[in-house]
Enzyme design. Structure first.
Site, short mmCIF file in Angstrom:
data_model
loop_
_atom_site.label_atom_id
_atom_site.label_comp_id
_atom_site.label_asym_id
_atom_site.label_seq_id
_atom_site.Cartn_x
_atom_site.Cartn_y
_atom_site.Cartn_z
N ASN A 8 0.86 -1.19 0.00
CA ASN A 8 0.00 0.00 0.00
C ASN A 8 0.90 1.24 0.00
O ASN A 8 1.70 1.44 0.92
CB ASN A 8 -0.89 -0.03 1.26
CG ASN A 8 -1.81 1.16 1.34
OD1 ASN A 8 -1.41 2.29 1.09
ND2 ASN A 8 -3.06 0.92 1.71
N HIS A 11 0.90 6.32 1.71
CA HIS A 11 1.68 7.32 2.46
C HIS A 11 2.74 8.00 1.61
O HIS A 11 3.27 9.04 2.01
CB HIS A 11 2.29 6.70 3.71
CG HIS A 11 1.26 6.46 4.77
ND1 HIS A 11 0.09 7.17 4.86
CD2 HIS A 11 1.22 5.58 5.80
CE1 HIS A 11 -0.62 6.75 5.89
NE2 HIS A 11 0.04 5.77 6.47
N HIS A 51 -5.73 3.53 -1.58
CA HIS A 51 -7.05 3.81 -1.00
C HIS A 51 -7.47 5.20 -1.44
O HIS A 51 -6.87 6.20 -1.04
CB HIS A 51 -6.95 3.74 0.53
CG HIS A 51 -8.26 3.88 1.23
ND1 HIS A 51 -8.37 3.79 2.59
CD2 HIS A 51 -9.52 4.11 0.77
CE1 HIS A 51 -9.64 3.94 2.95
NE2 HIS A 51 -10.35 4.15 1.86
N ARG A 53 -9.75 7.96 -0.89
CA ARG A 53 -10.69 8.41 0.14
C ARG A 53 -11.53 9.57 -0.37
O ARG A 53 -11.10 10.31 -1.25
CB ARG A 53 -9.91 8.87 1.38
CG ARG A 53 -9.31 7.71 2.17
CD ARG A 53 -8.52 8.24 3.36
NE ARG A 53 -8.09 7.15 4.21
CZ ARG A 53 -8.81 6.66 5.23
NH1 ARG A 53 -9.98 7.18 5.52
NH2 ARG A 53 -8.35 5.68 5.95
N ARG A 57 -7.21 12.68 0.73
CA ARG A 57 -6.11 13.18 1.57
C ARG A 57 -4.76 12.63 1.14
O ARG A 57 -3.74 13.19 1.48
CB ARG A 57 -6.36 12.87 3.04
CG ARG A 57 -6.11 11.44 3.43
CD ARG A 57 -6.20 11.26 4.92
NE ARG A 57 -7.58 11.29 5.35
CZ ARG A 57 -8.08 10.53 6.34
NH1 ARG A 57 -7.29 9.74 7.00
NH2 ARG A 57 -9.34 10.59 6.67
N GLU A 78 -8.65 0.21 -2.73
CA GLU A 78 -9.47 0.21 -1.51
C GLU A 78 -10.47 1.34 -1.63
O GLU A 78 -10.12 2.46 -2.01
CB GLU A 78 -8.59 0.44 -0.28
CG GLU A 78 -7.76 -0.74 0.08
CD GLU A 78 -6.89 -0.45 1.30
OE1 GLU A 78 -7.00 0.63 1.88
OE2 GLU A 78 -6.09 -1.32 1.64
N GLU A 159 -10.59 -9.60 3.27
CA GLU A 159 -9.32 -9.21 3.87
C GLU A 159 -9.58 -9.11 5.36
O GLU A 159 -10.38 -8.28 5.81
CB GLU A 159 -8.81 -7.88 3.32
CG GLU A 159 -7.47 -7.49 3.95
CD GLU A 159 -6.82 -6.29 3.27
OE1 GLU A 159 -6.86 -6.21 2.03
OE2 GLU A 159 -6.27 -5.44 4.00
N HIS A 198 -3.36 -4.67 7.76
CA HIS A 198 -3.46 -3.54 8.69
C HIS A 198 -2.51 -3.74 9.87
O HIS A 198 -2.64 -4.68 10.63
CB HIS A 198 -4.88 -3.31 9.22
CG HIS A 198 -5.13 -1.85 9.46
ND1 HIS A 198 -4.69 -1.21 10.58
CD2 HIS A 198 -5.73 -0.91 8.69
CE1 HIS A 198 -5.01 0.07 10.50
NE2 HIS A 198 -5.64 0.28 9.36
#
Ligand code: PXP
Length: 247
Positions: A8, A11, A51, A53, A57, A78, A159, A198
């Site tokens: 992922n 970040h 992901h 969102r 963000r 995601e 998941e 996660h």
């Protein structure tokens, strides 16, 4: 069978947005999300997860389009269930989609999706995504009713949320491993592919080895954090090595 690793890279985009959110066209925009994804693949990532969102963000729409076009490995999107995100996912047709609950205030995804409670809403979205060639996963806590509901709404995969596992140690972690193992066993018996993610790290990975049937792990924060000192390619390669040791 060797587990697959999904990396992922949200970040990487978090860092970019921290500086360039209001100036996305600036000539010096960095870091480069595609380059990061390619480095993760060079380190051994089997798929790339992002992901999208509602508040954009970190990952923005242009990232999703770029990765879908350029990646040599599957892209896992995601997504929450809001109309705009669903429409974008349908238009993108990612290789995999993982449905997650979305609460704008949360720092990260805090709990699994209530599949049992939202079955009527989920079923048509899953069918439409599958119609476009997307394999659909549901991010859930290791709870029997949720696993059964995931099979009933027609998901291809689940998941398992490993956040609780990661946040505890000792007997509390051992209890959660038992719940994850039972969830994985049930999902597998219902014909679902079982993934997990996660909060996974080098430190906690050995404890996850007791959970059967895991096909793919999704890891983000830990790898991007390590990338700051090691580089992303090396961080991913080192995690892959850890997965081999724990298999
Ligand atoms: N899986 C899902 C569904 C997630 O929402 C996240 C976090 O975005 C991850 C996996 C990766 O978690 P982490 O960043 O803690 O490795």
């Amino acid at each position: 069978m060797m587990q697959r690793l999904g990396v992922n890279i949200d970040h990487v985009a978090t860092l970019r947005q921290a500086r360039y959110r209001l100036n996305p066209g600036a000539p010096q925009v960095e870091p480069d999300i595609l380059l990061a994804a390619q480095e993760a693949v060079a380190g051994g990532a089997d798929s790339i997860t992002v992901h999208l969102r509602e508040d954009r963000r970190h990952i923005i729409d242009a990232d999703v389009a770029l990765l879908k076009r350029e990646l040599s490995v599957p892209m896992n999107l995601e997504m929450g269930l809001s109309t705009g995100i669903v429409e974008l996912a349908l238009a993108t047709a990612p290789d995999y989609a993982c449905m997650v609950p979305e609460n704008r205030q949360e720092v990260t995804t805090e709990g699994g999706l209530d599949v049992a409670g939202r079955a009527a809403e989920l079923k048509p979205v899953i069918a439409r995504l599958q119609g476009g060639g997307t394999r659909v996963s549901l991010f859930i806590d290791p709870v029997e009713s949720q696993v059964r509901a995931a099979a009933e709404v027609g998901a291809d995969m689940i998941e398992l949320h490993t956040g609780t596992f990661a946040n505890h140690t000792g007997s509390a972690r051992a209890d959660e491993v038992r719940r994850l193992a039972a969830g994985a066993q049930l999902a597998h018996s219902l014909g679902l592919q079982v993934n997990a993610g996660h909060g996974l790290t080098h430190e906690n990975l050995p404890d996850l080895a007791a959970v059967p049937h895991l096909v793919e792990l999704n890891v983000g924060h830990h790898l991007v954090a390590r990338a700051l000192t090691q580089g992303l390619r090396a961080a991913v390669a080192s995690f892959r090595q850890r997965m081999r040791e724990c298999a």
